[in-house]
Scaffold this motif. Sequence first.
Motif, PDB file in Angstrom:
ATOM      1  N   ARG A   1      11.917   2.774  14.182  1.00 16.18           N
ATOM      2  CA  ARG A   1      12.287   1.890  15.300  1.00 16.18           C
ATOM      3  C   ARG A   1      11.077   1.252  15.957  1.00 16.18           C
ATOM      4  NH1 ARG A   1      15.792   6.178  16.875  1.00 16.18           N
ATOM      5  NH2 ARG A   1      14.261   6.742  18.487  1.00 16.18           N
ATOM      6  N   THR A   2       9.966   1.962  15.978  1.00 20.21           N
ATOM      7  CA  THR A   2       8.820   1.512  16.784  1.00 20.21           C
ATOM      8  C   THR A   2       7.724   0.817  15.991  1.00 20.21           C
ATOM      9  OG1 THR A   2       7.782   3.691  16.551  1.00 20.21           O
ATOM     10  CG2 THR A   2       9.193   3.335  18.472  1.00 20.21           C
ATOM     11  N   GLY A   3       7.859   0.715  14.661  1.00 14.27           N
ATOM     12  CA  GLY A   3       6.774   0.092  13.893  1.00 14.27           C
ATOM     13  C   GLY A   3       7.239  -0.461  12.573  1.00 14.27           C
ATOM     14  N   THR A   4       6.296  -1.052  11.854  1.00 12.83           N
ATOM     15  CA  THR A   4       6.587  -1.647  10.553  1.00 12.83           C
ATOM     16  C   THR A   4       5.950  -0.849   9.425  1.00 12.83           C
ATOM     17  OG1 THR A   4       4.647  -3.090  10.749  1.00 12.83           O
ATOM     18  CG2 THR A   4       6.759  -3.960  11.540  1.00 12.83           C
ATOM     19  N   ASP A   5       5.487   0.357   9.733  1.00  8.51           N
ATOM     20  CA  ASP A   5       4.839   1.172   8.723  1.00  8.51           C
ATOM     21  C   ASP A   5       5.863   1.696   7.711  1.00  8.51           C
ATOM     22  OD1 ASP A   5       2.504   0.776  10.124  1.00  8.51           O
ATOM     23  OD2 ASP A   5       2.713   2.628  11.279  1.00  8.51           O
ATOM     24  N   GLU A   6       5.333   2.198   6.596  1.00  5.80           N
ATOM     25  CA  GLU A   6       6.171   2.767   5.546  1.00  5.80           C
ATOM     26  C   GLU A   6       6.480   4.218   5.910  1.00  5.80           C
ATOM     27  OE1 GLU A   6       5.619   4.081   0.887  1.00  5.80           O
ATOM     28  OE2 GLU A   6       4.492   2.357   1.667  1.00  5.80           O
ATOM     29  N   VAL A   7       7.737   4.511   6.199  1.00  3.41           N
ATOM     30  CA  VAL A   7       8.153   5.835   6.660  1.00  3.41           C
ATOM     31  C   VAL A   7       9.055   6.477   5.616  1.00  3.41           C
ATOM     32  CG1 VAL A   7       9.373   7.120   8.468  1.00  3.41           C
ATOM     33  CG2 VAL A   7       7.997   5.106   9.067  1.00  3.41           C
TER      34      VAL A   7
ATOM     35  N   GLY B   1       0.357   3.216   7.016  1.00  4.96           N
ATOM     36  CA  GLY B   1       0.219   1.898   7.616  1.00  4.96           C
ATOM     37  C   GLY B   1      -1.215   1.561   7.955  1.00  4.96           C
ATOM     38  N   THR B   2      -1.372   0.587   8.833  1.00  5.51           N
ATOM     39  CA  THR B   2      -2.688   0.142   9.283  1.00  5.51           C
ATOM     40  C   THR B   2      -2.672   0.011  10.801  1.00  5.51           C
ATOM     41  OG1 THR B   2      -2.096  -2.205   9.074  1.00  5.51           O
ATOM     42  CG2 THR B   2      -3.141  -1.148   7.163  1.00  5.51           C
ATOM     43  N   ARG B   3      -3.868   0.075  11.387  1.00  5.67           N
ATOM     44  CA  ARG B   3      -3.993  -0.133  12.823  1.00  5.67           C
ATOM     45  C   ARG B   3      -5.352  -0.761  13.119  1.00  5.67           C
ATOM     46  NH1 ARG B   3      -4.945   5.736  12.860  1.00  5.67           N
ATOM     47  NH2 ARG B   3      -2.756   6.091  13.329  1.00  5.67           N
ATOM     48  N   ASP B   4      -5.417  -1.458  14.233  1.00  2.00           N
ATOM     49  CA  ASP B   4      -6.694  -1.994  14.701  1.00  2.00           C
ATOM     50  C   ASP B   4      -7.449  -0.889  15.431  1.00  2.00           C
ATOM     51  OD1 ASP B   4      -6.468  -4.601  13.748  1.00  2.00           O
ATOM     52  OD2 ASP B   4      -5.266  -5.222  15.469  1.00  2.00           O
ATOM     53  N   THR B   5      -8.724  -0.744  15.104  1.00  2.00           N
ATOM     54  CA  THR B   5      -9.564   0.275  15.713  1.00  2.00           C
ATOM     55  C   THR B   5     -10.763  -0.405  16.360  1.00  2.00           C
ATOM     56  OG1 THR B   5      -8.892   1.882  14.039  1.00  2.00           O
ATOM     57  CG2 THR B   5     -10.874   2.396  15.303  1.00  2.00           C
ATOM     58  N   LYS B   6     -11.163   0.090  17.518  1.00  2.00           N
ATOM     59  CA  LYS B   6     -12.280  -0.510  18.247  1.00  2.00           C
ATOM     60  C   LYS B   6     -13.566   0.251  17.953  1.00  2.00           C
ATOM     61  CE  LYS B   6     -11.533  -2.289  22.209  1.00  2.00           C
ATOM     62  NZ  LYS B   6     -11.226  -2.519  23.644  1.00  2.00           N
ATOM     63  N   LEU B   7     -14.603  -0.473  17.580  1.00  2.34           N
ATOM     64  CA  LEU B   7     -15.931   0.095  17.354  1.00  2.34           C
ATOM     65  C   LEU B   7     -16.796  -0.218  18.561  1.00  2.34           C
ATOM     66  CD1 LEU B   7     -17.683   1.497  15.121  1.00  2.34           C
ATOM     67  CD2 LEU B   7     -18.467  -0.791  14.499  1.00  2.34           C
TER      68      LEU B   7
ATOM     69  N   MET C   1       0.854  -1.183   0.000  1.00  2.00           N
ATOM     70  CA  MET C   1       0.000   0.000   0.000  1.00  2.00           C
ATOM     71  C   MET C   1       0.891   1.233   0.000  1.00  2.00           C
ATOM     72  SD  MET C   1      -2.771   1.144   2.872  1.00  2.00           S
ATOM     73  CE  MET C   1      -1.515   0.991   4.137  1.00  2.00           C
ATOM     74  N   THR C   2       0.884   1.995  -1.051  1.00  2.38           N
ATOM     75  CA  THR C   2       1.692   3.195  -1.120  1.00  2.38           C
ATOM     76  C   THR C   2       0.880   4.345  -1.666  1.00  2.38           C
ATOM     77  OG1 THR C   2       2.461   2.661  -3.346  1.00  2.38           O
ATOM     78  CG2 THR C   2       3.815   1.875  -1.516  1.00  2.38           C
ATOM     79  N   THR C   3       1.353   5.536  -1.390  1.00  4.22           N
ATOM     80  CA  THR C   3       0.759   6.722  -1.982  1.00  4.22           C
ATOM     81  C   THR C   3       1.823   7.794  -2.051  1.00  4.22           C
ATOM     82  OG1 THR C   3      -1.096   8.247  -1.920  1.00  4.22           O
ATOM     83  CG2 THR C   3      -0.034   7.776   0.178  1.00  4.22           C
TER      84      THR C   3
ATOM     85  N   GLY D   1      16.965  18.314  11.806  1.00 10.27           N
ATOM     86  CA  GLY D   1      17.269  17.327  12.832  1.00 10.27           C
ATOM     87  C   GLY D   1      16.008  16.713  13.420  1.00 10.27           C
ATOM     88  N   ALA D   2      14.971  17.551  13.636  1.00 12.96           N
ATOM     89  CA  ALA D   2      13.706  17.032  14.168  1.00 12.96           C
ATOM     90  C   ALA D   2      13.068  16.050  13.191  1.00 12.96           C
ATOM     91  CB  ALA D   2      12.762  18.189  14.457  1.00 12.96           C
ATOM     92  N   ALA D   3      13.119  16.365  11.885  1.00 12.44           N
ATOM     93  CA  ALA D   3      12.545  15.475  10.876  1.00 12.44           C
ATOM     94  C   ALA D   3      13.266  14.130  10.872  1.00 12.44           C
ATOM     95  CB  ALA D   3      12.623  16.127   9.502  1.00 12.44           C
ATOM     96  N   LYS D   4      14.584  14.161  10.958  1.00 13.26           N
ATOM     97  CA  LYS D   4      15.340  12.911  10.960  1.00 13.26           C
ATOM     98  C   LYS D   4      15.063  12.101  12.217  1.00 13.26           C
ATOM     99  CE  LYS D   4      19.098  14.288   7.874  1.00 13.26           C
ATOM    100  NZ  LYS D   4      18.614  13.317   6.854  1.00 13.26           N
ATOM    101  N   GLU D   5      14.912  12.792  13.363  1.00  8.11           N
ATOM    102  CA  GLU D   5      14.617  12.095  14.609  1.00  8.11           C
ATOM    103  C   GLU D   5      13.218  11.479  14.570  1.00  8.11           C
ATOM    104  OE1 GLU D   5      15.115  10.398  18.223  1.00  8.11           O
ATOM    105  OE2 GLU D   5      16.646  11.393  16.992  1.00  8.11           O
ATOM    106  N   LEU D   6      12.253  12.205  14.003  1.00  5.63           N
ATOM    107  CA  LEU D   6      10.899  11.667  13.847  1.00  5.63           C
ATOM    108  C   LEU D   6      10.915  10.413  12.982  1.00  5.63           C
ATOM    109  CD1 LEU D   6       8.902  14.977  13.332  1.00  5.63           C
ATOM    110  CD2 LEU D   6       8.399  13.263  15.089  1.00  5.63           C
ATOM    111  N   ALA D   7      11.598  10.494  11.836  1.00  3.58           N
ATOM    112  CA  ALA D   7      11.652   9.348  10.921  1.00  3.58           C
ATOM    113  C   ALA D   7      12.340   8.163  11.582  1.00  3.58           C
ATOM    114  CB  ALA D   7      12.365   9.747   9.636  1.00  3.58           C
ATOM    115  N   SER D   8      13.434   8.427  12.276  1.00  7.13           N
ATOM    116  CA  SER D   8      14.170   7.352  12.939  1.00  7.13           C
ATOM    117  C   SER D   8      13.320   6.691  14.014  1.00  7.13           C
ATOM    118  CB  SER D   8      15.455   7.922  13.545  1.00  7.13           C
ATOM    119  OG  SER D   8      16.158   6.920  14.258  1.00  7.13           O
ATOM    120  N   GLY D   9      12.618   7.509  14.820  1.00 11.07           N
ATOM    121  CA  GLY D   9      11.771   6.957  15.866  1.00 11.07           C
ATOM    122  C   GLY D   9      10.635   6.116  15.319  1.00 11.07           C
ATOM    123  N   LEU D  10      10.015   6.571  14.229  1.00 14.63           N
ATOM    124  CA  LEU D  10       8.923   5.817  13.619  1.00 14.63           C
ATOM    125  C   LEU D  10       9.411   4.486  13.059  1.00 14.63           C
ATOM    126  CD1 LEU D  10       7.153   8.767  11.776  1.00 14.63           C
ATOM    127  CD2 LEU D  10       6.181   7.415  13.640  1.00 14.63           C
TER     128      LEU D  10
END
Length: 233
Positions: free
Chosen positions: A133-139, A154-160, A1-3, A122-131
């Motif tokens: 590290r913490t997930g499998t989404d496309e960053v 990416g995707t996430r589970d949502t509660k209805l 899934m890309t855009t 620097g903030a942009a690079k830190e944001l990208a690096s953190g994302l």
Amino acid sequence: MTTDTELPEFIPTHAAPTAIHADDINVRWVMPEIFHDLPVQEKDEDEAVRLLEELADKALPGAGEEDRTRLAVICALSTGDLMAAAVDYASICVTAVDEALCTATVFVSLTDSPEAAGGVRGAAKELASGLRRTGTDEVSEIELPCGLAVSCIGTRDTKLTGELAGDDEPANFLTWYIRVYVPLPNDTTVIMEMQTPTMAGWDVFSTMFGNTVSSLRLFRADGSRLITSEAGA
């Protein structure tokens, strides 16, 4: 899934740009007319109910009262969750895509930028690096007309809630999303996200969201344009 969230040009789709204020920086963007604002800043409950009823009428013209009421309830619950999350702006779209009823929500909020040397870059690079590290989404680190940004797809589970699921127990469903982070030179980051539980509308919604993200404009307190990548970011 890309855009692709970097569109080649800004295509106006709404007469009055929306704006939020990050201290001394004014953030503006343009929403497609098919999206309807949720009253996340409305403190008066009666006025919020009136606005939600008006939203349902606009989003579902010609629909029966039951369908409009159901949409108003869904929007009310979403608005409550977004207000609790201190969201600054939100809107919802309900439309048919290839005869399938699809919906998407866009929200915008402000948060503190991560601590990092090097200003906006620097903030942009830190944001990208953190994302990463913490997930499998496309960053991706991207360049918008307003400057540097980071996108996460990416995707996430949502509660209805059980009430909306037609059951006593809440139900989980998959939500697809694009989230874009735009760090500002005042140590604040703008977060803009589009999410949809209807994959049939993904191509349409992601294209509209790409246009919306590309419409982001930053202004200093004196009204002059600010482009972070040109400001020594």
